[in-house]
Enzyme design. Structure first.
Site, PDB file in Angstrom:
ATOM      1  N   ARG A  80       0.852  -1.201   0.000  1.00 26.64           N
ATOM      2  CA  ARG A  80       0.000   0.000   0.000  1.00 26.64           C
ATOM      3  C   ARG A  80       0.886   1.249   0.000  1.00 26.64           C
ATOM      4  O   ARG A  80       1.515   1.576   0.990  1.00 26.64           O
ATOM      5  CB  ARG A  80      -0.916   0.004   1.228  1.00 26.64           C
ATOM      6  CG  ARG A  80      -1.771   1.263   1.326  1.00 26.64           C
ATOM      7  CD  ARG A  80      -2.945   1.138   2.277  1.00 26.64           C
ATOM      8  NE  ARG A  80      -2.590   1.132   3.677  1.00 26.64           N
ATOM      9  CZ  ARG A  80      -3.450   1.251   4.682  1.00 26.64           C
ATOM     10  NH1 ARG A  80      -4.753   1.365   4.407  1.00 26.64           N
ATOM     11  NH2 ARG A  80      -3.069   1.225   5.939  1.00 26.64           N
ATOM     12  N   ASP A  83      -3.423   3.907  14.600  1.00 27.26           N
ATOM     13  CA  ASP A  83      -2.587   4.289  13.468  1.00 27.26           C
ATOM     14  C   ASP A  83      -3.015   5.662  12.973  1.00 27.26           C
ATOM     15  O   ASP A  83      -3.808   6.343  13.637  1.00 27.26           O
ATOM     16  CB  ASP A  83      -2.607   3.214  12.379  1.00 27.26           C
ATOM     17  CG  ASP A  83      -3.937   3.095  11.681  1.00 27.26           C
ATOM     18  OD1 ASP A  83      -4.832   3.923  11.953  1.00 27.26           O
ATOM     19  OD2 ASP A  83      -4.092   2.196  10.849  1.00 27.26           O
TER      20      ASP A  83
END
Ligand SMILES: CC(=O)SCCNC(=O)CCNC(=O)[C@H](O)C(C)(C)COP(=O)(O)OP(=O)(O)OC[C@H]1O[C@@H](n2cnc3c(N)ncnc32)[C@H](O)[C@@H]1OP(=O)(O)O
Ligand SMILES: O=CC(=O)O
Ligand SMILES: [Mg+2]
Length: 537
Positions: A182, A438
């Site tokens: 990603r 995150d």
């Protein structure tokens, strides 16, 4: 452009110009490291520069369009389906079939491109590992370049790690998860690589370097002739997917591989993208391996899209992603039950797979998916959703429900500051209060505080009907900083970046206008240019 970057001497790092052999128009301002030099080869940098030159105006235009959409939402408009693409939504077309290597993706593990985590994730028993340059990675020069080195060794099959403290060796099993990468979102620059005097587009650096060094090996050993495979984050419109399609086709041409070799799964994790799913798939149809949902960024995007809509204040975020709780068996059991319930909902809704943020979650998740999907590799053919056709704009724009509390405001503040402190020191995913935090979950904390402050939200649950104000928030910040100091200890508090994080976080929470991304401003604090011959940007 003033990125406000720091200039530091790294005694152990040589000047960039002493090491990197760069093509015309490319300037590498990150420090020199011999290992990084194997990634930042002249040819690989030339490929990145070619991508940058071909697509920079398209990226700029897409970012301008985001601004225009934001102005519309800020003056009262709601996101919705685009009438001009009705033909695509109603058309009779299908995406290309998934490559055999990734037909079964019932459990996917995610994690940053850190050496030990990569090995653990590939060995975890998950079908796929999403190696992350995004939500779970702090994009420092060290992390990004080390991540590229690690991924190259992972694809080569040679990656290993020696944990000296435990004298434990890590290497790959015979059977490993299939690798997806990603890259960062379209909005983030890579300030350590200048192309024609401007910072490169972060995701083109992530994609370009990884693709250049790994496409051949990947297709031979992992992709059954396809690949490499990618996850694409944070898009808001199909025009952004179209840029990716063109980037993929440019890369396929450079490599001399068949069109449609590169495959990508798009994360639907912004509110505007919810109305663009067909269009995004249509653009990428020859390169698609489906969609996935990013719930944390989606919540953040909901707040952001409705920043001028005080009727859409969201309730307490309550929790981030569950991870196992090591020191409390009962709490662990409850956490795993929550995970299973969540995953049962997903498999019954027709998902072909799901994410796990920790290897300890893979067995319970597999149990749920195996029980509900049986032997079929996926549910593409077996799951029909006739009601999907009748989903309306109103269905996708429901008003949020739930309580807003003082505890919610405190938790956002405590977690947001601690996460940012970790991010500033190089950790993009951290366990806090038994949950995984995150960049996406931190964005929720930050944007929600901003929203509650902006609209002086009334907090329930305190019995007093208190309204959020700057004074209240200032007191909470002070108290939560004291609590953080107690929890982490004076030494760690003093040596960590808690005060810097607190300043950035509170500035963004109290700003008059909501900043688009927390990490965009915070990025300025982690950019370190090698001083030699580098005038300020
Ligand atoms: C919103 C989203 O975008 S979700 C996707 C992005 N976020 C992520 O991918 C986060 C991924 N998860 C993580 O980074 C980690 O699980 C954390 C930081 C939350 C917790 O990590 P730790 O504190 O190391 O957890 P813990 O101590 O329980 O780890 C136990 C073992 O599992 C490993 N492990 C934990 N999470 C992962 C993971 N995601 N992938 C691979 N290995 C992992 C650890 O490396 C450790 O290995 P070891 O026993 O060989 O030393
Ligand atoms: O990337 C995933 C998310 O939830 O955000
Ligand atoms: Mg996300």
């Amino acid at each position: 452009m003033d990125l406000g970057v720091a200039y530091e001497h790294h005694s152990s790092h040589r000047a960039a110009s002493e090491g990197y052999d760069v093509p015309e128009g490319v300037d590498v301002r990150g420090w020199y490291d011999e290992e990084f030099g194997k990634i930042l080869t002249k040819d690989a940098l030339q490929f990145v520069a070619d991508l940058q030159r071909e697509f920079r105006s398209h990226v700029k235009y897409a970012m301008e369009c985001r601004k225009e959409a934001k102005a519309r939402y800020n003056s009262g408009a709601l996101p919705g389906f685009d009438p001009t693409t009705l033909k695509i939504r109603e058309g009779d077309w299908v995406c290309t079939a998934p490559p055999p290597a990734v037909a079964d993706r019932r459990v996917e593990i995610t994690g940053p491109v850190e050496r030990k985590m990569i090995i653990n994730a590939l060995n975890s028993g998950a079908k796929v590992f999403m190696a992350d340059f995004e939500d779970s990675l702090s994009p420092s020069w060290e992390n990004l370049m080390r991540g590229q080195v690690n991924l190259k060794e992972a694809v080569d099959g040679t990656i290993s790690f020696h944990d000296k403290a435990r004298d434990k060796m890590y290497k790959l099993n015979d059977q490993t998860a299939k690798l997806f990468v990603r890259p960062r979102g379209w909005h983030l620059p890579e300030a350590h690589i200048l192309i024609d005097g401007e910072p490169a587009t972060g995701c083109l650096v992530d994609f370009g370097l990884y693709f250049y060094h790994n496409y051949a090996n990947f297709r031979e050993t992992q992709g059954d002739g396809f690949g490499p495979f990618f996850y694409l984050p944070k898009m808001e419109h199909s025009r952004e997917a179209k840029i990716w399609k063109n980037v993929f086709e440019r890369a396929e041409k450079m490599a001399g591989i068949e069109r449609g070799s590169i495959r990508a799964t798009v994360l639907i994790e912004t509110l505007p993208a919810v109305f663009q799913m067909n269009e995004i798939l249509y653009e990428l149809k020859d390169h698609s391996v489906g969609l996935n949902c990013g719930r944390w960024d989606y919540i953040f995007s909901y707040i952001k899209t409705f920043q001028s809509h005080p009727d859409r204040l969201v309730p307490d975020r309550v929790q981030a992603a569950q991870i196992p709780i090591r020191d409390n068996a009962k709490a662990n059991e409850m956490a795993l039950e929550l995970v299973k319930k969540d995953k049962l909902r997903e498999v019954k809704a027709g998902h072909d797979g799901t994410w796990a943020a920790h290897p300890g979650l893979i067995p319970p998740i597999l149990e749920v998916f195996n029980a509900n999907m049986g032997h079929a590799p996926n549910q593409i053919q077996s799951m029909t959703r006739p009601e999907a056709a009748s989903i309306t704009e109103q269905d996708l724009l429901q008003l949020p429900r739930g309580a807003r509390t003082m505890d919610g405001l405190r938790l956002n503040t405590r977690v947001g500051i601690q996460y940012l402190a970790a991010w500033l020191t190089g950790s993009g995913a951290v366990p806090l209060y038994n949950l995984m935090e995150d960049a996406a979950t931190a964005e929720i904390s930050r944007a929600q505080n901003w929203q509650w402050l902006k609209y002086r939200a009334e907090l329930d649950g305190d019995g007093l009907g208190v309204r959020v104000s700057n004074e209240l928030f200032a007191r909470i910040v002070e108290e939560e900083m004291e609590r953080i100091q107690k929890e982490v200890g004076t030494e760690r508090f003093k040596n960590g970046k808690y005060k810097e994080a607190c300043l950035i976080f509170t500035k963004q929470c109290t700003a008059n206008d909501l900043d688009d991304f927390l990490t965009l401003e915070a990025y300025n604090h982690i950019v370190v240019h090698h001083p030699k011959g580098s005038p300020r940007l």
